[in-house]
Enzyme design. Structure first.
Site, PDB file in Angstrom:
ATOM      1  N   CYS A 273      54.256 -29.416  18.431  1.00  0.00           N
ATOM      2  CA  CYS A 273      53.962 -28.972  19.797  1.00  0.00           C
ATOM      3  C   CYS A 273      53.386 -27.531  19.798  1.00  0.00           C
ATOM      4  O   CYS A 273      52.361 -27.196  20.383  1.00  0.00           O
ATOM      5  CB  CYS A 273      55.038 -29.111  20.590  1.00  0.00           C
ATOM      6  SG  CYS A 273      55.916 -30.524  20.915  1.00  0.00           S
TER       7      CYS A 273
HETATM    8  N1  SAJ Z   1      61.084 -21.123  15.846  1.00  0.00           N
HETATM    9  C1  SAJ Z   1      61.151 -19.734  15.174  1.00  0.00           C
HETATM   10  N2  SAJ Z   1      61.841 -18.855  15.958  1.00  0.00           N
HETATM   11  C2  SAJ Z   1      62.584 -19.171  17.128  1.00  0.00           C
HETATM   12  C3  SAJ Z   1      62.216 -20.643  17.580  1.00  0.00           C
HETATM   13  C4  SAJ Z   1      61.520 -21.450  16.688  1.00  0.00           C
HETATM   14  O1  SAJ Z   1      60.567 -19.433  14.050  1.00  0.00           O
HETATM   15  O2  SAJ Z   1      63.270 -18.322  17.733  1.00  0.00           O
HETATM   16  C5  SAJ Z   1      60.287 -22.215  14.830  1.00  0.00           C
HETATM   17  C6  SAJ Z   1      60.936 -23.211  14.364  1.00  0.00           C
HETATM   18  O3  SAJ Z   1      61.490 -23.253  13.356  1.00  0.00           O
HETATM   19  C7  SAJ Z   1      59.623 -24.224  14.619  1.00  0.00           C
HETATM   20  C8  SAJ Z   1      58.854 -23.760  15.530  1.00  0.00           C
HETATM   21  O4  SAJ Z   1      59.096 -22.346  15.773  1.00  0.00           O
HETATM   22  O5  SAJ Z   1      59.036 -24.208  13.238  1.00  0.00           O
HETATM   23  C9  SAJ Z   1      59.016 -24.689  16.862  1.00  0.00           C
HETATM   24  O6  SAJ Z   1      60.204 -24.660  17.185  1.00  0.00           O
HETATM   25  P1  SAJ Z   1      60.783 -24.816  18.670  1.00  0.00           P
HETATM   26  O7  SAJ Z   1      62.237 -24.489  18.642  1.00  0.00           O
HETATM   27  O8  SAJ Z   1      59.755 -24.643  19.756  1.00  0.00           O
HETATM   28  O9  SAJ Z   1      60.914 -26.639  18.563  1.00  0.00           O
HETATM   29  P2  SAJ Z   1      59.975 -27.649  18.968  1.00  0.00           P
HETATM   30  O10 SAJ Z   1      58.552 -27.510  18.336  1.00  0.00           O
HETATM   31  O11 SAJ Z   1      60.719 -28.887  18.716  1.00  0.00           O
HETATM   32  O12 SAJ Z   1      59.587 -27.454  20.598  1.00  0.00           O
HETATM   33  C10 SAJ Z   1      60.302 -28.522  21.621  1.00  0.00           C
HETATM   34  C11 SAJ Z   1      59.597 -28.037  22.791  1.00  0.00           C
HETATM   35  N3  SAJ Z   1      60.000 -29.090  23.587  1.00  0.00           N
HETATM   36  C12 SAJ Z   1      59.159 -29.914  24.150  1.00  0.00           C
HETATM   37  O13 SAJ Z   1      57.660 -29.579  24.290  1.00  0.00           O
HETATM   38  C13 SAJ Z   1      59.627 -30.954  25.134  1.00  0.00           C
HETATM   39  C14 SAJ Z   1      59.963 -27.021  23.299  1.00  0.00           C
HETATM   40  O14 SAJ Z   1      59.436 -26.594  24.360  1.00  0.00           O
HETATM   41  C15 SAJ Z   1      61.285 -26.749  23.413  1.00  0.00           C
HETATM   42  O15 SAJ Z   1      61.613 -25.563  23.953  1.00  0.00           O
HETATM   43  C16 SAJ Z   1      61.867 -26.683  22.027  1.00  0.00           C
HETATM   44  O16 SAJ Z   1      61.741 -28.160  21.475  1.00  0.00           O
HETATM   45  C17 SAJ Z   1      63.343 -26.426  21.753  1.00  0.00           C
HETATM   46  O17 SAJ Z   1      64.034 -25.465  22.598  1.00  0.00           O
HETATM   47  O18 SAJ Z   1      64.009 -27.336  21.192  1.00  0.00           O
END
Ligand code: SAJ
Length: 433
Positions: A273
Site C-alpha cells: 500500500c
Molecule cells: N513504517 C515505518 N515507520 C512507521 C510506520 C510504518 O517505518 O512509523 C513502515 C513499516 O515498517 C512498513 C511500512 O512503513 O514497512 C508500511 O507500514 P504501515 O504501518 O503503513 O502498514 P501497511 O502498509 O499495512 O498500511 C496499512 C494501511 N491500511 C490501509 O490501507 C487500509 C494504512 O492506511 C494503515 O494506516 C496501516 O496499515 C496501519 O496503520 O497499520
C-alpha cells in the site's frame, strides 16, 4: 424507479451482490454482506481460490474457516471464476489489485479487465462500486464510459460509486463494522444506493461529493503515512549526524498530547500500500504537468534507507576489523512489518541483496516467512540460535515473537533498525538507527 427497487431489496435482503477479486479486501467484504443475509457471488480468476472458498476453506488469515463454512453451506456465499455468474446480481464491488509497473506508472489493467467483463455480462440495472486504490478520475474516466456505452444513463439505469478499502490485515482494535467507510458517487442517486448497501456492513458510511473526492481520500491517507515515515527517517539520519538518540527524541515528542503523531524510523518502506499508492497520485499530477514534490522526496528518502542500514553494518564490522566479505550476517525479520508474513516491498529484501553483493554470508530468521526464493533471493533461513555464530545481527522487522533478551545476551554485534533490543548485556556491541 431503479433506486426504489434497490432500497427495497436491501431492506428485505433479496439484493444479490457480486464481489470481484477475492483477496484480503474482497473476501472479508463478501463475508460481511453474506453474514448480513445477502446472497453473494465472489468472482476470482484464480480457480484454486474459487475451489478453496467453495470448500469452505479460507486463505485469508482474518477470515477463519469457522466464519466462512456456514455461509457457503447456507448458500449465502459462493465463488466462481466465471463472470457470467454476475448476470443475476444487483450490485458489484470491484476489489482487484492496482500495482505499479516497473516504470512506477499505475497498472489499472485489472480494473479495466473487470469492467469489460462486467459490461459483457450486463452492467445495466446494477450498482458498481470500485474499491481498488487508484488515481482520482479512474472511476469516471475508465469505468463510466464502458458502462454507459449502450446508452444507459448513470444514476437512472445503473449506479456508479467509489469507496476506498480500509482493510488492515491483522488489526483487531477496528473491524469492518467499526471502521467508517468513505463513499463517493457519480450522481446523488448513486451515493444513496451505495450508502444503503454499505450501511449493512459498516456502522458509519461517510458520503463525499464525488468519486474523485473518494479516490483522493484514500491517497491522502496513505500519502500522509509515506511522507511522515520519510520525514522521521530523515530525522533519524540528522540525529545520527548530531550524535543524538532519535528514539529518545521521538518518545519525548510523543508526550505532546496534541499536534503531533508518532512515526518511527526504520530500514525502509514496505508493503503493497504505502510505497505504491502515493505514486498513483504523483503519476496523475504529472499528466497535469505538476510535480508532487513531497511524494517524490519521501520516496527518495525511504528508498535510501536500506543502503543506509547496510552502511551501518559495514561500519560496525569495520570497527571490529572485519570486512563484510565472508562475514556471517544474520538478518532478523524479513516481513514488511511486525507480526505479518507478507514480504512484498520489504526493505529486508534490499538489505539482503546489498549485503550479498558485498560478499557477506547472509542468513535470515523470521517465524512468519519460511522461504524467500519466490522473491528471487537465495538466502538460507535459520532459527534464532543463528544469533550466536553471526559476526553481525541486523534487526529489520521487530516481530513480537522474537526473544529480545536472548538476542541481547548472545549476539556479539547488533545493528538494530527498530530500537527493539535493549543492550543489557555488556558484551553486545549495539548500533542503532
Ligand atoms: N513504517 C515505518 N515507520 C512507521 C510506520 C510504518 O517505518 O512509523 C513502515 C513499516 O515498517 C512498513 C511500512 O512503513 O514497512 C508500511 O507500514 P504501515 O504501518 O503503513 O502498514 P501497511 O502498509 O499495512 O498500511 C496499512 C494501511 N491500511 C490501509 O490501507 C487500509 C494504512 O492506511 C494503515 O494506516 C496501516 O496499515 C496501519 O496503520 O497499520
Amino acid at each position: 424507479m431503479l433506486k426504489g427497487i434497490f432500497l427495497e431489496k436491501i431492506e428485505n435482503k433479496t439484493l444479490r451482490v457480486g464481489v470481484v477479486g477475492m483477496g484480503y479486501v474482497g473476501l472479508p467484504l463478501a463475508v460481511a454482506f453474506a453474514e448480513y443475509g445477502l446472497h453473494v457471488v465472489g468472482i476470482d480468476v484464480d480457480v484454486s481460490k474459487v475451489d478453496s472458498l467453495n470448500a469452505g476453506e479460507s486463505y485469508i488469515e482474518d477470515v477463519p474457516n469457522s466464519q466462512l463454512q456456514p455461509l457457503v453451506e447456507k448458500g449465502l456465499l459462493q465463488a466462481s471464476a466465471d463472470y457470467a455468474d454476475l448476470f443475476e446480481v444487483d450490485a458489484i464491488s470491484i476489489c482487484v489489485p492496482t500495482p505499479l509497473r516497473k516504470t512506477k506508472d499505475p497498472d489499472i489493467s485489472y480494473i479495466i479487465s473487470a469492467t469489460i467483463n462486467i459490461v459483457k455480462h450486463g452492467g445495466r440495472g446494477k450498482l458498481i462500486v470500485l474499491e481498488s486504490t487508484t488515481y482520482p478520475g479512474t472511476t469516471e474516466e475508465i469505468i463510466l464510459p464502458r458502462l454507459s456505452a449502450d446508452g444507459s444513463k448513470v444514476g437512472d439505469d445503473f449506479f456508479l460509486a467509489f469507496s476506498p478499502e480500509r482493510i488492515d490485515p491483522g488489526r483487531t482494535d477496528y473491524n469492518m463494522w467499526t471502521t467508517p467507510k468513505v463513499i463517493g458517487g457519480t450522481t446523488p442517486n448513486c451515493v444513496d444506493v451505495a450508502v444503503a448497501l454499505y450501511g449493512t456492513v459498516v456502522q458509519n458510511p461517510v458520503s463525499v461529493s464525488s468519486t474523485q473526492s473518494a479516490e483522493m481520500v484514500k491517497l491522502l491517507e496513505n500519502t500522509f503515512r509515506a511522507v511522515n515515515i520519510g520525514l522521521v527517517n530523515e530525522i533519524a539520519i540528522m540525529c545520527d549526524k548530531l550524535g543524538i538518540n532519535v528514539w529518545e527524541v521521538i518518545e519525548a515528542a510523543a508526550t505532546k498530547p496534541y499536534g503531533f503523531m508518532k512515526f518511527t524510523p526504520g530500514p525502509g518502506l514496505g508493503g503493497h500500500c504505502i510505497p505504491i499508492d502515493p505514486h498513483y497520485l504523483s503519476w496523475k499530477l504529472k499528466t497535469l504537468n505538476y510535480t508532487a514534490r513531497f511524494i517524490e522526496l519521501a520516496d527518495e528518502v525511504n528508498r535510501s534507507m536500506p543502503a543506509y542500514v547496510v552502511q551501518k553494518v559495514v561500519d560496525a564490522l569495520n570497527d571490529q576489523g572485519k570486512p563484510v566479505k565472508d562475514s556471517n550476517i544474520l538478518v532478523l525479520g524479513v516481513a514488511y512489518k511486525p507480526n505479518v508474513n507478507d514480504v512484498r516491498e520489504s526493505p529486508a529484501l534490499d538489505v539482503i541483496t546489498l549485503l550479498q553483493q558485498k560478499g557477506g554470508n547472509v542468513t535470515y530468521c523470521d517465524p512468519y516467512v519460511d522461504d524467500l526464493s519466490h522473491e528471487g533471493l537465495e538466502v538460507e533461513r535459520v532459527e534464532l540460535g543463528g544469533v550466536e555464530s553471526a559476526d553481525c545481527v541486523v534487526l529489520i522487522t521487530n516481530h513480537a515473537a522474537f526473544d529480545y533478551d536472548y538476542i541481547a545476551q548472545h549476539a556479539s554485534l547488533i545493528v538494530d533498525t527498530r530500537n527493539a533490543v535493549d543492550s543489557q548485556s555488556q558484551q553486545v556491541a549495539m548500533v542503532s538507527l
